[in-house]
Structure formats: C-alpha cells, structure tokens
Design an enzyme around this catalytic site. Structure first.
Site: not given
Ligand code: HSE
Length: 409
Positions: A182, A193, A197
């Site tokens: 991004e 992130d 998860k």
């Molecule tokens: N930005 C996340 C990744 C996208 O690179 O894993 C998928 O959840």
C-alpha cells in the site's frame, strides 16, 4: 436468482465483481447476480457502471438484495453499514480484518439474532481456507497453538531483501510500484495487520475476544542487509512470524521478525505473497495451511467461497464471546535470539551473557568485520531486557540488532 451487492470497488471489490460476473457459478444450485456496487468514485466505461451507486441506502434498503460483500476496509463506515445490513436480514461477507478483529463477536451475534450469516474467510490468509477449518473442522477439539506467516506484503519484502540484498526502503518502494504494498504501508510493515489476523484466529480458537492491541508486535522496517547476512550465516531466512499458545485459558501471543532455519522449518520455504499457518489441536494435532495470502483474485475467491456457504444454508455453531481473553504477561515470553554487537566486547559483557544464559552463548561467524554475533538460548523477555540494559552500560560496545529465532514446536 440471488441478488448480491458489493460495498467498495477497490482491488478486492473489483475482483469479486469479476469472479461473480464470470462463468464460474456452474457448481452452485442458484446463481448469484451483483445488483449494486457502492463506491464514491465514478468508473466511466467500466462494466460496473450500470450497477454503480454512491448511496449505501440503495443497497441497505433494497429487500431483494440478500447478500452484501463488504470490502471497504477500516472501521467506519463499514461497521455501521454491516450492522444495518445484518439487521435488515442480509448476510454479510467480508475481508475486513480491522472490523472483524474488533467487532466480530458483536456482528456474529447480530447476524444470528436476524437469522443471517456474517462470514469473514478472506480476512485472514487471503485465499487460504483457515477460518473455515476453525469454524467447522476443529470445533470439537481444543486449538492450543497457532504459528504462521499471516502477511503477504511483508513476506514479499523479506523474500526480496534476502535474494536481492537491497535495503528495506528500496524494496518497499519497488513493492509499492508493483502494487504489492500500500502507499500507506504501516499496518503491514509494522506488524499490525498480522496481529489483527492472529487475534481473529485466537478469538475463534478460544471463543473469547482477543484484543490485537495487547499482542506484543514488532515490524520489519528496522531490518538491515546485515541482519539478512547474519541469518544466512546461520542457515536461516527472516520471516514475520505470528505465533501463539493457549494454555489453561491464558493466551500468549507475539508478532515479530524471526530467524527461521532452512531445512528445519517449513516456514523458511514460504516466499513472496504466500502465507502459511500451522494450527495445532488436541485430537488432529498439526495442520498446515498454505496459499496466496494477498491479492485481488485469491481474496475474491475466499469471498466467493463464503457466498457459496451462505447458499448452502448452514447455520453457525461458532461461539465467540465478547468477554476478553486473559493474556499472558509479555515479559514472560521465552525466545532464543541472535544478538549482534559491535565495538569492544569486554569480559564484563561476556560474563553478563554467561550469567543470564546459564552457559557461554554460542558465537556464530559475523559477516560484518568488527562485529560479534551470539546465539542466546531461550530466555524470558524480562531477562533479555536486563541483558540489554547491562550491555548498554558498557560504553565501548553497541547492540547493532537482535532478532528472535523461531522454534518449530
Ligand atoms: N495487506 C494484506 C497482506 C492483505 O499483505 O497480507 C491481505 O490481508
């Protein structure tokens, strides 16, 4: 015919549109048609134009739409739209890990109260069906260990840094130019992130809310070419590892870059945007899940799988209470580490290392002149911090870096 709507026509939303509009629904008993797509932008000339709307009410107030795909990302307005959709009797499918990690329990309860589904396979592992395993296959046993590579962007960057021997900033720039990272990359590269998860997988595993902000999290932005050289001299690669244990109801979790030994751990062979997740449970023991963890079509595929599950008419037996899980003290987390020092390593520093480690720490070849690299045995975080403070009081020596060493259990 089942009518669906997509909220957000970004990378994933356009992938879902493409997949549902293509001729791939032949195995479904009923066909799904995208009736509306919500986005603030105009897409003149794009095939989405005929169903594009700028108003969420065109979806939320349309009783013929029974499935909403929420791929806007972020908490707001996705939270309010999801709630409204569920309360209006629409099932919602999402890839939005921010929303699922914070409000998953509440949204599941609202879905259940309204006789619809809230499904989020694509929120963890992209196209890898790991949530389906936790929601169905493993419901009758205890999951007590999770370890994995949960972020595709960082795995791509780490793989490239290792093979091209270029600095982090250069590889990040290339990844952004290729659309793998991004423009605002902090959630990926600082590990948040992956922590979100991991918190979703843990919440599903222990049936309670695991707050991602309580998971100690370190990103990859401070890694240097020297760290990769040290890893190579220890037959290892560096991976951003998310790992956790659930013991007697207490959750111990961490996200951090770790050395993963080649030939010993399967995670060492996981490259590019691939994810791999090892789940260990009481009856079936180890399960490894592997596949594309990010990207337009793999994520769209996971969303389409959830839509197919809605059509099959199953109910959710999943329990995810809003009560917060008890988290272990981060200072008690035990890790083995590499420690890279520069300058004159005095007898005092060596004896501190020996005292804390209980024996002489192993020395490995330092690829950089004038530096010493030690492998420390497994010690608690608080012991390591004491070691760091003691070394820092020794003026002639500097800690260049340290990484944990991943141990397959
Ligand atoms: N930005 C996340 C990744 C996208 O690179 O894993 C998928 O959840």
């Amino acid at each position: 015919m089942i009518f669906a709507a997509i909220m957000g026509y970004g990378v994933v939303g356009s992938g879902v549109f493409e997949l549902l509009e293509s001729n791939t629904q032949t195995k479904l008993s009923r066909q799904v048609k995208v009736k509306r797509v919500l986005d603030l932008r105009a897409f003149s000339g794009d095939k989405v134009e005929t169903c594009l709307t700028h108003s969420p009410d065109d979806i939320l107030n349309d009783d013929t739409i029974s499935i909403v795909v929420e791929v806007m990302g972020g908490l707001n307005p996705a939270y309010a739209y999801t709630k409204r959709a569920l309360q209006r009797g629409k099932s919602v499918v999402t890839s939005n890990k921010e929303l699922v990690s914070v409000h998953g329990s509440e949204l599941l309860n609202i879905a259940r109260a309204n006789g619809v589904r809230y499904l989020f396979e694509a929120s963890v592992g992209g196209g890898v069906p790991v949530i389906r395993a936790l929601r169905h296959t493993l419901l009758c046993e205890d999951v007590y260990q999770i370890a994995g590579i949960l972020n595709g962007t960082t795995n791509y960057i780490l793989s490239e840094m290792n093979s091209l021997d270029l600095p982090f900033a250069e590889i990040l720039k290339q990844a952004q130019e290729k659309g793998f990272a991004e423009r605002e990359p902090s959630a990926d590269i600082e590990g948040f992130d992956a922590a979100r998860k991991l918190s979703i997988l843990l919440s599903l595993s222990c049936g309670k809310y695991v707050n991602y902000s309580k998971i100690p999290t370190e990103g990859i932005s401070r890694l240097s070419a020297d760290d990769f050289a040290v890893a190579r001299s220890y037959d290892s690669v560096i991976r951003l590892i998310a790992k956790a244990e659930i013991k007697d109801g207490v959750v111990e979790a961490i996200v951090a870059p770790m050395l993963v030994q080649e030939g010993t751990s399967m995670f060492a062979g996981v490259k590019d945007v691939y994810n791999a997740i090892m789940i260990t449970s009481t009856a079936t023991d180890n399960h490894m899940f592997y596949g594309r963890g990010a990207g337009k079509m793999p994520t769209a595929g996971a969303i389409a799988g959830d839509i197919a599950e809605i059509l099959s008419g199953h109910e959710d037996d999943l329990k995810w209470s809003p009560d917060e899980a008890i988290m272990a003290d981060p200072m008690d987390i035990v890790s083995s580490r590499v420690l890279r020092l520069s300058g004159h390593v005095t007898d005092k520093t060596i004896s501190t290392l020996e005292n804390i480690c209980g024996s002489q720490p192993s020395v490995i070849h330092s690829p950089t002149k004038g530096q010493s690299v030690y492998i420390l045995p497994p010690i608690k975080e608080r012991e390591f911090l004491y070691l760091v403070n003691t070394i820092q009081s020794d003026k002639g020596v500097k800690i260049e870096s340290t990484q944990r060493v991943f141990a397959d259990r």
